[in-house]
Design a protein around this motif. Structure first.
Motif, mmCIF file in Angstrom:
data_model
loop_
_atom_site.group_PDB
_atom_site.id
_atom_site.type_symbol
_atom_site.label_atom_id
_atom_site.label_comp_id
_atom_site.label_asym_id
_atom_site.label_seq_id
_atom_site.Cartn_x
_atom_site.Cartn_y
_atom_site.Cartn_z
ATOM 1 N N GLU A 1 0.810 -1.212 0.000
ATOM 2 C CA GLU A 1 0.000 0.000 0.000
ATOM 3 C C GLU A 1 0.842 1.260 0.000
ATOM 4 O O GLU A 1 0.410 2.298 -0.485
ATOM 5 N N GLU B 1 1.185 3.090 -3.349
ATOM 6 C CA GLU B 1 0.045 3.734 -3.978
ATOM 7 C C GLU B 1 -0.230 5.115 -3.403
ATOM 8 O O GLU B 1 -1.032 5.865 -3.940
ATOM 9 N N SER B 2 0.439 5.466 -2.320
ATOM 10 C CA SER B 2 0.160 6.730 -1.653
ATOM 11 C C SER B 2 1.078 7.854 -2.099
ATOM 12 O O SER B 2 0.906 8.988 -1.699
ATOM 13 N N ARG C 1 -7.473 4.097 -6.636
ATOM 14 C CA ARG C 1 -8.115 3.060 -5.841
ATOM 15 C C ARG C 1 -8.947 2.114 -6.706
ATOM 16 O O ARG C 1 -9.201 0.978 -6.327
ATOM 17 N N ARG D 1 -7.645 -1.451 -7.521
ATOM 18 C CA ARG D 1 -7.471 -2.473 -6.505
ATOM 19 C C ARG D 1 -8.735 -3.298 -6.336
ATOM 20 O O ARG D 1 -9.820 -2.766 -6.110
ATOM 21 N N THR E 1 -8.695 1.372 13.785
ATOM 22 C CA THR E 1 -7.789 2.276 13.088
ATOM 23 C C THR E 1 -6.511 2.462 13.885
ATOM 24 O O THR E 1 -6.466 2.199 15.086
ATOM 25 N N TYR F 1 -5.994 -2.463 5.026
ATOM 26 C CA TYR F 1 -6.603 -1.877 3.842
ATOM 27 C C TYR F 1 -5.921 -0.600 3.377
ATOM 28 O O TYR F 1 -6.101 -0.192 2.237
ATOM 29 N N THR F 2 -5.207 0.081 4.237
ATOM 30 C CA THR F 2 -4.583 1.343 3.873
ATOM 31 C C THR F 2 -3.139 1.381 4.335
ATOM 32 O O THR F 2 -2.692 0.542 5.120
ATOM 33 N N ASN F 3 -2.431 2.368 3.838
ATOM 34 C CA ASN F 3 -1.017 2.543 4.105
ATOM 35 C C ASN F 3 -0.723 2.601 5.603
ATOM 36 O O ASN F 3 -1.247 3.450 6.307
ATOM 37 N N HIS G 1 0.015 5.899 7.537
ATOM 38 C CA HIS G 1 -1.027 6.838 7.929
ATOM 39 C C HIS G 1 -1.416 6.629 9.385
ATOM 40 O O HIS G 1 -1.547 5.498 9.846
ATOM 41 N N ARG H 1 -4.770 4.411 9.922
ATOM 42 C CA ARG H 1 -4.812 3.243 9.059
ATOM 43 C C ARG H 1 -6.087 2.433 9.307
ATOM 44 O O ARG H 1 -6.521 2.276 10.440
ATOM 45 N N GLN H 2 -6.677 1.921 8.235
ATOM 46 C CA GLN H 2 -7.881 1.108 8.336
ATOM 47 C C GLN H 2 -7.496 -0.369 8.379
ATOM 48 O O GLN H 2 -6.873 -0.885 7.453
#
Length: 267
Positions: free
Chosen positions: A20, A23-24, A85, A88, A213, A248-250, A253, A256-257
């Motif tokens: 991930e 992609e950020s 997004r 994906r 999170t 699910y996310t970087n 962050h 983050r999720q």
């Protein structure tokens, strides 16, 4: 079925290396973050490759992980193939039920169907190192080191197996990183060039998923496992020494999720 997460000490160090991360950061963003332009800094490598590789290397050092020079090409390839997004693919599932309290969603019960997964199990000195190195090897498989010799496509979440003792107080550093093959490759999964990456068929699985999170490290994962165990009406129906953390996310962050997954015992 098995699954994923991160490690660390809970500090605000750079995020753990995962698919991930790529992609950020566009090349323009990476250029703006430095003191000079991409043209000024690229001497022996492609400009984008150079800056992206340095980003990975800098982030990894905070977790005692080395990113080798040969990661430059797969890093660049994954970045160029995942600029939005929409690129994906999410792992399909059927929502069976959910539990709420005072309007707050506590967890969902889902059914995941049988499917092919690319898996690698590592045991490094730390839990975090195992995850980082596992992700990088899976990334090589996704990008080109497969029997098709081409980019396979990104799916979410990326998961790892989290193993604990019976009291949910100690986490093993044995980590299985797993990547769900995209729909177009499910019938005939490309074979990995890396002999330690195994293509496995996971059976249909019922899971209980709770979102959270923030960072995923050994402390937060243990806390999430214990919190989920208290919420379930019948935790004894689940496997109690192997769990999944789904990202699910970087991880860089702050928000983050993630999800913690409990696996229902086969009937």
């Amino acid at each position: 079925m098995s699954g994923g997460g991160g490690g660390g000490d809970g500090t605000d160090q750079p995020g753990m290396i995962t698919l991930e991360d790529l992609e950020s950061f566009s090349e323009e963003q990476l250029s703006d973050s430095g003191n000079g332009s991409l043209e000024e800094e690229a001497e022996t490598m492609d400009e984008g490759d150079d800056r992206l590789l340095h980003y990975w290397q800098d982030a990894a050092r905070g977790h005692q992980v080395e990113v080798s020079e040969d990661m430059a090409e797969p890093i660049q390839q994954l970045t160029s193939n995942n600029q939005g997004r929409s690129q994906r693919e999410h792992i399909p599932f059927t929502l069976l039920s959910h539990k709420e309290k005072c309007g707050e969603l506590l967890y969902e019960k889902r059914q995941y169907e049988k499917g092919h997964w690319a898996c690698i199990t590592l045991r490094e000195d730390t839990y975090e190192q195992s995850i980082c190195y596992g992700f990088m090897r899976i990334m090589r498989y996704i990008c080109q080191q497969n029997s098709l010799g081409e980019y396979l496509g990104m799916t979410l979440p990326i998961i790892t197996v989290v193993r604990t003792d019976e009291n949910h107080s100690v986490m093993s550093h044995d980590v299985t990183v797993a990547y769900f093959l995209p729909a177009e490759h499910q019938a005939q999964p490309p074979q990995p060039a890396d002999s330690e990456i195994i293509i496995e068929i996971w059976p249909p699985t019922t899971i209980y998923a709770r979102a959270f999170t923030g960072p995923t490290n050994e402390v937060t994962i243990i806390n999430q496992i214990n919190a989920m165990a208290e919420l379930l009406d019948a935790p004894g129906l689940c496997i109690l020494d192997s769990f999944i953390v789904a990202g699910y996310t970087n991880p860089a962050h702050r928000n983050r999720q993630n999800e913690i997954w409990f696996l229902q015992r086969p009937e």
